[in-house]
Scaffold this active site. Sequence first.
Site: not given
Length: 430
Positions: A70, A109, A271
């Site tokens: 990520d 994220h 996600s």
Amino acid sequence: MTARRMLRSGVVLATIMASVLLLGASATPPPVPDDPADPVRASEYWLDGARIRDAWQTTRGDGVTIAVIDTGIGKVPGVFDGAVTDGTDVSGTGSPDGRTPVGAIDGNHGSWVASLAAGRGAADGKGMIGVAPEADLLSISVGFGAAAAVPFTEQVAKAMRWAVDNGADIINLSFTTNTLDWDKSWDDAFLYAFEHDVVVVVAAGNRGSGTDIIGAPATIPGVLTVGGVDQTGTASLEASTQGITIGIAAPSEGLLGVSADGTVVSWRGTSGAAPIVAGIAALIRSAHPDLDAANVINRIIRTAIPVEGMSKTPDPLYGYGLIDAEAALNADLPSVAENPMGDLAEWIRLYRRAETAPQPVPTATPVAVPPLPDADAPTEAGSPLLPSAESLRYGTLPLIALTVPGILIALGVTAAARRIRSARIRTPHS
């Protein structure tokens, strides 16, 4: 049993033995510190909704490593202390340890994803805690769009191999390409993970961000694709998408995540659903170190809770149903020999066949030919106007044999005609 599973079995066995020595006859882990009055901990509804707290009575993921490919896992005190054991950057813009957030927009994220999968939680029972709070994490930072100096497909292929080579038991991919197909370089990268007994968990994508139909890497055979549901267990309209490759559904709305600066934020999307499932996969691998990746995935989908209205499985919205951590750990299931989510090697054989290596050119073997017979000796040349033996045999003699009888017959017919005519002349008329 692979070398990876043998090593994991040894680590878990050593941990269990140590627990027995410390706790006497009971090997049950001590209760997880939980402060019911803490608003953050109370907001993690999936801990009870997916029966994760019940699964913690068996294990918290010790001895298992989750690779988070990520935007990088931030260095947040408390949440990730001792959790991130290694890392790297494949974007060309991050730090060598993979811990510097990549991208001005998506930089947090990776930290949100990691906190859901294996955030440690505070000792006093406050603050956010992950699904597998004793699992280890690998931080592999990638960049999206302009946040990378390396093509994205190349980043993913390199990240997959690095994760496998550095001990990942589970790989979490919380991104989509919004296309059904994928770069050919991913064939070898994902196959490398499957051949090394790694569970690959992938987000299905979100309608709210423009993903109407599931896309790669969620379309790659063998990955466990996660769809999203809201707090009531209903398929999310914005925070999920649909597709026939979805294997399991998990919460994707009203989620929490710890940012790289330590701030707890609310977010939504598959996600976040994916790392919840990745954490449960870590619990299974910790409790059952002898299980290969195919059987870990099989436990997750076969113990799923069916949703009313599902006409078949896998369902394009829910896959096999809602995730149930406690059942996935403790259900009595027969083992399987193949990954229930598909076989990438077979897919490559069928659909990449036009790009196979050229076949070797066969070599010609010399053939022995027997010698021809000697030619006839030449005859003496003669005049073309004089008959030769051949012309007499095949021309003149047959012609004479046919002509002479014909002449004789013609003469006989002529003489007979004359006699008849003379006889008519001498006969008187009546």
